[in-house]
Structures are given as structure tokens and as C-alpha cells.
Design a protein around this motif. Structure first.
Motif, PDB file in Angstrom:
ATOM      1  N   UNK A   1       2.393  -8.016  -3.287  1.00 48.54           N
ATOM      2  CA  UNK A   1       2.040  -7.175  -2.141  1.00 48.54           C
ATOM      3  C   UNK A   1       2.350  -5.699  -2.399  1.00 48.54           C
ATOM      4  N   UNK A   2       3.514  -5.416  -2.975  1.00 48.54           N
ATOM      5  CA  UNK A   2       3.923  -4.026  -3.179  1.00 48.54           C
ATOM      6  C   UNK A   2       3.092  -3.360  -4.274  1.00 48.54           C
ATOM      7  N   UNK A   3       2.844  -4.085  -5.353  1.00 49.58           N
ATOM      8  CA  UNK A   3       1.993  -3.533  -6.412  1.00 49.58           C
ATOM      9  C   UNK A   3       0.583  -3.269  -5.885  1.00 49.58           C
ATOM     10  N   UNK A   4       0.120  -4.121  -4.971  1.00 53.06           N
ATOM     11  CA  UNK A   4      -1.211  -3.921  -4.373  1.00 53.06           C
ATOM     12  C   UNK A   4      -1.260  -2.622  -3.579  1.00 53.06           C
ATOM     13  N   UNK A   5      -0.165  -2.311  -2.871  1.00 56.51           N
ATOM     14  CA  UNK A   5      -0.107  -1.062  -2.101  1.00 56.51           C
ATOM     15  C   UNK A   5      -0.248   0.166  -3.011  1.00 56.51           C
ATOM     16  N   UNK A   6       0.212   0.045  -4.253  1.00 56.85           N
ATOM     17  CA  UNK A   6       0.059   1.150  -5.203  1.00 56.85           C
ATOM     18  C   UNK A   6      -1.376   1.193  -5.722  1.00 56.85           C
ATOM     19  N   UNK A   7      -1.882   0.027  -6.104  1.00 58.91           N
ATOM     20  CA  UNK A   7      -3.199  -0.045  -6.757  1.00 58.91           C
ATOM     21  C   UNK A   7      -4.345   0.383  -5.837  1.00 58.91           C
ATOM     22  N   UNK A   8      -4.169   0.233  -4.520  1.00 59.25           N
ATOM     23  CA  UNK A   8      -5.260   0.563  -3.592  1.00 59.25           C
ATOM     24  C   UNK A   8      -5.688   2.018  -3.717  1.00 59.25           C
TER      25      UNK A   8
ATOM     26  N   UNK B   1       2.965  13.091 -10.905  1.00 59.55           N
ATOM     27  CA  UNK B   1       2.152  12.526  -9.830  1.00 59.55           C
ATOM     28  C   UNK B   1       3.053  11.726  -8.895  1.00 59.55           C
ATOM     29  N   UNK B   2       2.760  11.785  -7.592  1.00 59.25           N
ATOM     30  CA  UNK B   2       3.444  10.931  -6.627  1.00 59.25           C
ATOM     31  C   UNK B   2       2.404  10.258  -5.762  1.00 59.25           C
ATOM     32  N   UNK B   3       2.482   8.927  -5.700  1.00 64.98           N
ATOM     33  CA  UNK B   3       1.589   8.166  -4.832  1.00 64.98           C
ATOM     34  C   UNK B   3       2.417   7.630  -3.671  1.00 64.98           C
ATOM     35  N   UNK B   4       1.926   7.768  -2.449  1.00 63.47           N
ATOM     36  CA  UNK B   4       2.620   7.232  -1.274  1.00 63.47           C
ATOM     37  C   UNK B   4       1.739   6.162  -0.646  1.00 63.47           C
ATOM     38  N   UNK B   5       2.314   4.988  -0.389  1.00 63.37           N
ATOM     39  CA  UNK B   5       1.563   3.892   0.194  1.00 63.37           C
ATOM     40  C   UNK B   5       2.387   3.111   1.193  1.00 63.37           C
ATOM     41  N   UNK B   6       1.781   2.087   1.782  1.00 69.14           N
ATOM     42  CA  UNK B   6       2.455   1.315   2.826  1.00 69.14           C
ATOM     43  C   UNK B   6       2.105   1.847   4.194  1.00 69.14           C
ATOM     44  N   UNK B   7       2.352   1.034   5.226  1.00 66.30           N
ATOM     45  CA  UNK B   7       1.948   1.378   6.586  1.00 66.30           C
ATOM     46  C   UNK B   7       2.456   2.714   7.088  1.00 66.30           C
TER      47      UNK B   7
END
Length: 372
Positions: free
Chosen positions: A117-124, A273-279
């Protein structure tokens, strides 16, 4: 598999909490993102009830998959793989998604990919901004997780730098919204009230930001308690609670810590680079402050649009497509849901044999009728 190795067509199923998400992705292109939410059924309880969520997934699964296929304009038989969230999440909810994915994979004779689930939040984010840089620094903030992750390869190498010690950011938003009588879920409503409030009106604590505290871990329990006591003191004194100022000041304390630690991690690890994900990444103030601090530090910020930040099937399909593109091994049809699947396992590989032979013992006569 169809002759489209560089652009695999994958369906993703997400049922880790209260959203039944089904996404269809071709490579890094989003074709469909169908979601059925049971949030209204949980609102009267002030939080997600696992049994209610599981039953809602069961009812929504087939209609949501059909809707996604129709939206994408593809047939189930055209798919190159089925991806599903295997964990972490609510055990019963995960089981519904995993069971559905296994049924479709078996019926269609397609490879199955149990993903994290967490890796998916990054990959999206690949669906929005193209291929992820390697390595990628990711700040994931949701109802159950606040994590800083460094990913050298989203399909096989995700390293946790820091995580939540007690309450995650999303949990803190829900609890403060409850104290303020703003309803559930708390994130969107606090964000809305905060826009009309003063973020400097009240000074709330910033957890784990002292010189001896863990550099990348998060704690919002103390903040939650401090805000709740401040509100209770106002009410006990017979005074009105300034909901907008409390919301803004509380929100500022949360996003200040999140962005400060994320930027520090990027600098320490030499990642630009910084990616932010999750609700919680849908929060407008978090996005604005992150942009401000990243620009100042010379870091490129990547944040998907709000709909892709919350739980969805598109993120699972995105990671599944990446698994296919990189020739990662498929999962076995005896794949299990794992409510505490560690983020260091982006996917659950098979057991060293072809998925097509996993079900040799199953009666083959009825197979043609499983999906028409």
C-alpha cells in the motif's frame, strides 16, 4: 502477455481501509480510476469500523471493477496483469480485495501481483509527473502512517528513514475534528476552517523536533493532547472556542513538522526530489508550505493531484504496471493479505513457479464461465 512490455495494461484493486478503489493503467497512463467509498457509513461512529468496511467492499467490488473496465474502454481479457494491495491495512478489508484479485487472475489466466500500500502511494506520482527519479525521497502522510521513505527502486528497494511513533498525522486530524465537533473525516473539514483562521493565533507544540529527538520520526500524540486541553479549558471557562484559529494553528503545527523533517532528510541524503503522498497530502497548507520550503532548499517537489493522494486503485495499478515492465515475479495464487506488510517489501513475490500452474488441482470445467 500481450506484446506491450513497455506499456503493460494492468488493473489494480485497493481495499486497505474504507475505499473500494479500482484503477486501470497502461504504462504510466491512467485510463480509469473508479472509487466506491463507505465513508458515510462510518461517519456516525466517528471512525472506520473494520467489519462495516469489509462488507462494503464485498458489495462494491464487482460493480466497481465493471465500471473501471467500461471507463477505460478495455476488456478484462486484454489485461496483462491484476495488482492488489496485499497490505498493510485492515485485515478483513484487505482479504476482500485479495480474494477478488485472485479470482479474476485465475479466471482470466493473468499474473497476479500483491503489492504494498505504501509503495503504491509513491508510485502513483508516475501517473501525474512521469517516471520516478531514482532515488526518490517520499513523505507519506495518511490516517495510519506518517513515514519518510527512500526508494532506489519502487519495485524492490524501499528503505524507511522515519515513521510514526504514536498518532499519525491523519489520526490527529480526525481526533481534533472530533473534539471540535466537526465530524469525520477530519482532514478536509479542518483544512477548510483553517483557511479562514490565523495559523499563529495559538502556539502548539512541535513533536520530536528537539536536538536529541529522532531526526525523521514523527509523533502527534502530544500535539493532539495539547490542542484538546486548550479547547477544554476554553469551554470550562465558558468561552467560545475559535474553531478557525484552532484549526489553523493545529494544522500549522502538523505541516511545519512534516515539511521540516522531509526537507532535512533530502539534504542529509543528497536527494534533490521530494514526493509527498497519502491522504493528508491533499491538505492545501501542507502542499503550499512544502512548495515554499523545497524551493528555498533547491528541491523539486512532486505531489499528485488530491484525488490520487487518497486511497485509490490507480496507485495499485501503477505499481503493478511497473512490476510487469521490470519483469518482477508474479505472486502465487495462494497470496495472503498481510495487515502489517513492511514497506521494505514493495510486493509479495511468488514461490518460484509459474502462476499458471498454481491452480492445477482446481476443476477446470467451470473456468470458462468464471468471467465472460
Amino acid at each position: 502477455m500481450a506484446d506491450s512490455r513497455d506499456e503493460p495494461l494492468v488493473l489494480g484493486i485497493e481495499t486497505s481501509c474504507d475505499e473500494t478503489g479500482v484503477g486501470i493503467v497502461r504504462g504510466t497512463t491512467l485510463l480509469a480510476d473508479a472509487v466506491a467509498s463507505s465513508v458515510d457509513e462510518h461517519a456516525r461512529f466517528g471512525g472506520v469500523v473494520p467489519e462495516v468496511a469489509s462488507r462494503a467492499h464485498l458489495e462494491a467490488m464487482v460493480p466497481t471493477i465493471d465500471r473501471a473496465l467500461k471507463e477505460a474502454g478495455v476488456s478484462a481479457k486484454d489485461l496483462d496483469g491484476i495488482a492488489v494491495t496485499a497490505g498493510p491495512g485492515l485485515a478483513g478489508a484487505l482479504l476482500v480485495g485479495v480474494s477478488a484479485a485472485k479470482a479474476y487472475a485465475y479466471a482470466l489466466d493473468k499474473p497476479l501481483y500483491g503489492v504494498n500500500h505504501l509503495a503504491s502511494h509513491i508510485c502513483v506520482d508516475q501517473l501525474e509527473h512521469g517516471p520516478l527519479p531514482e532515488p526518490t525521497m517520499a513523505l507519506l502522510v495518511s490516517g495510519g502512517h506518517s513515514s519518510l521513505l527512500l526508494s532506489a527502486d519502487i519495485t524492490s528497494d524501499v528503505r524507511p528513514l522515519g515513521s510514526t511513533i504514536d498518532d499519525a498525522a491523519g489520526e490527529a486530524f480526525d481526533k481534533i475534528a472530533r473534539v471540535l465537533n466537526l465530524g469525520f473525516p477530519g482532514g478536509p473539514v479542518i483544512d477548510r476552517y483553517a483557511r479562514e483562521g490565523d495559523p499563529n493565533a495559538i502556539t502548539f507544540p512541535r513533536g520530536l523536533t528537539g536536538p536529541r529527538d529522532p531526526a525523521y520520526d514523527f509523533s502527534f500524540s502530544g500535539l493532539k493532547t495539547s490542542v484538546a486541553r486548550w479547547i477544554e479549558a476554553k469551554r470550562a471557562a465558558g468561552e467560545d472556542v475559535p474553531v478557525r484559529d484552532v484549526s489553523a494553528s493545529f494544522q500549522e503545527a502538523v505541516v511545519d513538522v512534516l515539511t521540516r523533517k522531509a526537507v532535512r532528510a533530502c539534504k542529509d541524503e543528497g536527494v534533490d526530489h521530494l514526493m509527498i503522498g497519502g491522504g493528508v497530502a491533499a491538505n492545501s497548507r501542507l502542499r503550499a508550505l512544502a512548495q515554499e520550503r523545497c524551493e528555498k532548499a533547491g528541491i523539486r517537489l512532486r505531489v499528485p493531484r488530491p484525488k490520487l493522494c487518497t486511497d485509490n486503485g490507480a496507485m495499485v495499478a501503477a505499481l503493478g504496471a511497473e512490476m510487469v515492465a521490470r519483469n518482477r515475479s508474479a505472486s502465487s495464487l495462494d497470496l495472503s493479505a498481510d495487515s502489517s506488510l513492511p514497506v521494505t517489501e514493495p510486493h509479495v513475490p511468488g514461490r518460484g513457479h509459474d502462476h499458471a500452474h498454481d491452480h492445477d488441482h482446481v476443476h477446470e470445467v467451470s473456468k470458462e464461465n468464471l468471467y465472460s
